[in-house]
Design a protein around this motif. Structure first.
Motif, PDB file in Angstrom:
ATOM      1  N   ASP A   1       0.827  -1.203   0.000  1.00  0.00           N
ATOM      2  CA  ASP A   1       0.000   0.000   0.000  1.00  0.00           C
ATOM      3  C   ASP A   1       0.865   1.258   0.000  1.00  0.00           C
ATOM      4  O   ASP A   1       0.583   2.232  -0.720  1.00  0.00           O
ATOM      5  N   ALA A   2       1.935   1.252   0.779  1.00  0.00           N
ATOM      6  CA  ALA A   2       2.822   2.408   0.847  1.00  0.00           C
ATOM      7  C   ALA A   2       3.460   2.696  -0.509  1.00  0.00           C
ATOM      8  O   ALA A   2       3.580   3.857  -0.921  1.00  0.00           O
TER       9      ALA A   2
ATOM     10  N   ILE B   1      -0.761   6.474  -6.803  1.00  0.00           N
ATOM     11  CA  ILE B   1      -1.921   5.625  -7.079  1.00  0.00           C
ATOM     12  C   ILE B   1      -2.835   5.611  -5.858  1.00  0.00           C
ATOM     13  O   ILE B   1      -2.432   5.181  -4.783  1.00  0.00           O
ATOM     14  N   THR B   2      -4.068   6.071  -6.029  1.00  0.00           N
ATOM     15  CA  THR B   2      -5.014   6.132  -4.911  1.00  0.00           C
ATOM     16  C   THR B   2      -6.135   5.105  -5.018  1.00  0.00           C
ATOM     17  O   THR B   2      -6.862   4.889  -4.043  1.00  0.00           O
ATOM     18  N   THR B   3      -6.303   4.497  -6.183  1.00  0.00           N
ATOM     19  CA  THR B   3      -7.241   3.382  -6.352  1.00  0.00           C
ATOM     20  C   THR B   3      -6.484   2.231  -7.002  1.00  0.00           C
ATOM     21  O   THR B   3      -5.904   2.398  -8.078  1.00  0.00           O
ATOM     22  N   VAL B   4      -6.477   1.082  -6.338  1.00  0.00           N
ATOM     23  CA  VAL B   4      -5.670  -0.059  -6.785  1.00  0.00           C
ATOM     24  C   VAL B   4      -6.564  -1.284  -6.943  1.00  0.00           C
ATOM     25  O   VAL B   4      -7.236  -1.685  -5.992  1.00  0.00           O
ATOM     26  N   LEU B   5      -6.552  -1.884  -8.114  1.00  0.00           N
ATOM     27  CA  LEU B   5      -7.147  -3.199  -8.268  1.00  0.00           C
ATOM     28  C   LEU B   5      -6.011  -4.214  -8.206  1.00  0.00           C
ATOM     29  O   LEU B   5      -5.237  -4.359  -9.159  1.00  0.00           O
ATOM     30  N   ASP B   6      -5.891  -4.839  -7.046  1.00  0.00           N
ATOM     31  CA  ASP B   6      -4.828  -5.817  -6.860  1.00  0.00           C
ATOM     32  C   ASP B   6      -5.156  -7.068  -7.658  1.00  0.00           C
ATOM     33  O   ASP B   6      -6.190  -7.715  -7.446  1.00  0.00           O
TER      34      ASP B   6
ATOM     35  N   ALA C   1      -6.187 -10.257   3.329  1.00  0.00           N
ATOM     36  CA  ALA C   1      -5.390  -9.112   3.767  1.00  0.00           C
ATOM     37  C   ALA C   1      -5.949  -7.812   3.202  1.00  0.00           C
ATOM     38  O   ALA C   1      -5.990  -6.785   3.896  1.00  0.00           O
ATOM     39  N   ILE C   2      -6.400  -7.846   1.946  1.00  0.00           N
ATOM     40  CA  ILE C   2      -7.010  -6.652   1.352  1.00  0.00           C
ATOM     41  C   ILE C   2      -8.295  -6.299   2.098  1.00  0.00           C
ATOM     42  O   ILE C   2      -8.523  -5.143   2.479  1.00  0.00           O
TER      43      ILE C   2
ATOM     44  N   GLN D   1     -10.301  -2.256   8.654  1.00  0.00           N
ATOM     45  CA  GLN D   1      -9.599  -1.522   9.702  1.00  0.00           C
ATOM     46  C   GLN D   1      -9.259  -0.086   9.294  1.00  0.00           C
ATOM     47  O   GLN D   1      -8.700   0.659  10.089  1.00  0.00           O
ATOM     48  N   ASN D   2      -9.604   0.265   8.056  1.00  0.00           N
ATOM     49  CA  ASN D   2      -9.262   1.590   7.529  1.00  0.00           C
ATOM     50  C   ASN D   2      -7.764   1.849   7.622  1.00  0.00           C
ATOM     51  O   ASN D   2      -7.314   2.963   7.907  1.00  0.00           O
ATOM     52  N   ALA D   3      -6.995   0.778   7.384  1.00  0.00           N
ATOM     53  CA  ALA D   3      -5.539   0.863   7.525  1.00  0.00           C
ATOM     54  C   ALA D   3      -4.840   1.287   6.247  1.00  0.00           C
ATOM     55  O   ALA D   3      -3.670   1.694   6.281  1.00  0.00           O
ATOM     56  N   ASN D   4      -5.526   1.196   5.115  1.00  0.00           N
ATOM     57  CA  ASN D   4      -4.893   1.501   3.837  1.00  0.00           C
ATOM     58  C   ASN D   4      -4.913   2.989   3.535  1.00  0.00           C
ATOM     59  O   ASN D   4      -5.854   3.699   3.898  1.00  0.00           O
ATOM     60  N   ARG D   5      -3.920   3.431   2.834  1.00  0.00           N
ATOM     61  CA  ARG D   5      -3.891   4.812   2.360  1.00  0.00           C
ATOM     62  C   ARG D   5      -4.574   4.933   1.002  1.00  0.00           C
ATOM     63  O   ARG D   5      -5.230   5.926   0.719  1.00  0.00           O
TER      64      ARG D   5
END
Length: 378
Positions: free
Chosen positions: A81-82, A89-94, A117-118, A124-128
């Motif tokens: 994510d970092a 990149i603020t929107t990621v399709l992993d 994990a995603i 948890q609102n952990a992603n940026r």
């Protein structure tokens, strides 16, 4: 929050001025500078919408940083994510591979670990960045369809791509390139490579067509965006359209790209192809498609920083007539529209305040700051 003294890249033009954010959305923008002393001085840098990435396999590298090394999920997700936000990149399709036996794609626990994990980091609102899911279905395997059936109702799934990397066709029409890549990737001897190659040909003959038809039908039922992958001929494109594809990922020839355009598909190519000046597999160069108006979307694929770099390079390339608003749209508005994300990808009032402040240094684009829904994350 007010971002002042910037060159805003809008859909049709670049304007100098200021932009205001309230409650995570763009509340207004102006072609005049703000007089408020608390405004952030953008120093005449470029203000862009946050980049939208539809196909990156970057997450895999953090879960398995070395062969045989299984990295803890939270740490892997956080590091991935970092890197995404540092690349703008603020929107990621992993993109998670389903069915690639050698890479562990046949094991449901491995897939569920990454997808979990995603999902957990989102809860948890952990992603940026905003992380969603893209399932890359390798068709020449018996396990691909049953695995997909177990994963297809995942709430964050947005795109499914159908791919066949067997030798002698599509991306690997050149057997030399196929052998070069897979011998390098898996450290196979010549005799081991010969066995692997024959196995892949046999698997493709048995499983590719039935898996393609079954998975495409399930995607149509669920309204999931379907992408073709490595189409090389007009017949490939016709088959993709018959399956319901809306995106043509990485067409390998000019013919396939032109036919994709004629059929109304959005054409996606790799940003590394632009940065490197051509395809590492010897296929059509992305800049050639851009020059002919046959390029809609760029994806960083295996190198996240290439996305912003490629957009700026295309705008400077004298071989085409593209201006910066059009090339930035390839990494923002166009991919967002392709998968129905109407709330982002443009600088417009009422949209998510996903923003990137970037400047060019010695001809190279560099990210200064990134905001996700108005919150500074870089």
């Amino acid at each position: 929050m007010i971002i002042n003294n910037v060159r805003m890249v809008l859909e049709q033009e670049v304007v100098s001025g200021s932009l205001e954010v309230r409650d995570g959305v763009i509340s207004s923008y102006s072609e005049t500078p703000s007089q408020l002393p608390q405004a952030l001085d953008g120093e005449q840098d470029w203000l862009l919408p946050g980049l939208v990435e539809l196909h990156t396999d970057n997450l895999d590298k953090f879960f398995t940083p070395r062969p045989g090394v299984d990295w803890p999920a939270h740490s892997a997700m956080s590091s991935h994510d970092a890197l995404m936000v540092a690349s703008g990149i603020t929107t990621v399709l992993d993109a998670i591979g389903v069915g690639d036996v050698r890479d562990g794609g046949h094991r449901l626990d491995n897939l569920e670990k990454m997808i979990g994990a995603i999902q957990e980091s989102r809860r948890q609102n952990a992603n940026r960045a905003d992380h969603l899911l893209h399932l890359r279905c390798e068709l020449p395997y018996h396990a691909t369809l049953p695995l997909f059936e177990q994963l297809m109702n995942t709430d964050i799934l947005r795109v499914v791509s159908l791919m066949d990397h067997s030798p002698g066709q599509r991306q690997y029409a050149s057997l030399e390139k196929f052998r070069e890549y897979y011998q390098g990737k898996y450290q196979l001897t010549d005799s081991e490579m010969a066995v692997y190659e024959s196995e892949q040909v046999a698997l493709a003959a048995r499983w590719s067509r039935p898996n393609r038809e079954a998975i495409a039908a399930l995607c149509r039922e669920r309204g999931l965006a379907l992408a073709s992958h490595d189409d090389a001929t007009a017949a490939h494109v016709d088959e993709s359209c018959e399956m319901g594809s809306v995106i043509a990922e990485f067409p390998t020839t000019y013919e396939a790209a032109q036919h994709s355009r004629d059929k109304g598909l959005r054409i996606l190519m790799g940003a590394p192809n632009i940065v490197r000046g051509g395809s590492h597999s010897g296929n059509v160069a992305a800049h050639c498609l851009a020059t002919s108006g046959l390029l809609d979307i760029l994806s960083s694929d295996y190198y996240p920083a290439s996305l912003l770099d490629a957009a700026f390079r295309l705008a400077k390339d004298e071989r085409n007539s593209l201006k910066l608003p059009a090339t930035i749209a390839m990494v923002t508005a166009n991919p967002a529209r392709a998968i129905g994300l109407a709330d982002r990808g443009r600088i417009a009032e009422g949209l998510r305040a996903d923003l990137v402040l970037a400047h060019t240094h010695h001809g190279h684009a560099q990210v200064r700051h990134v905001w996700s829904q108005g919150r500074q994350v870089y």
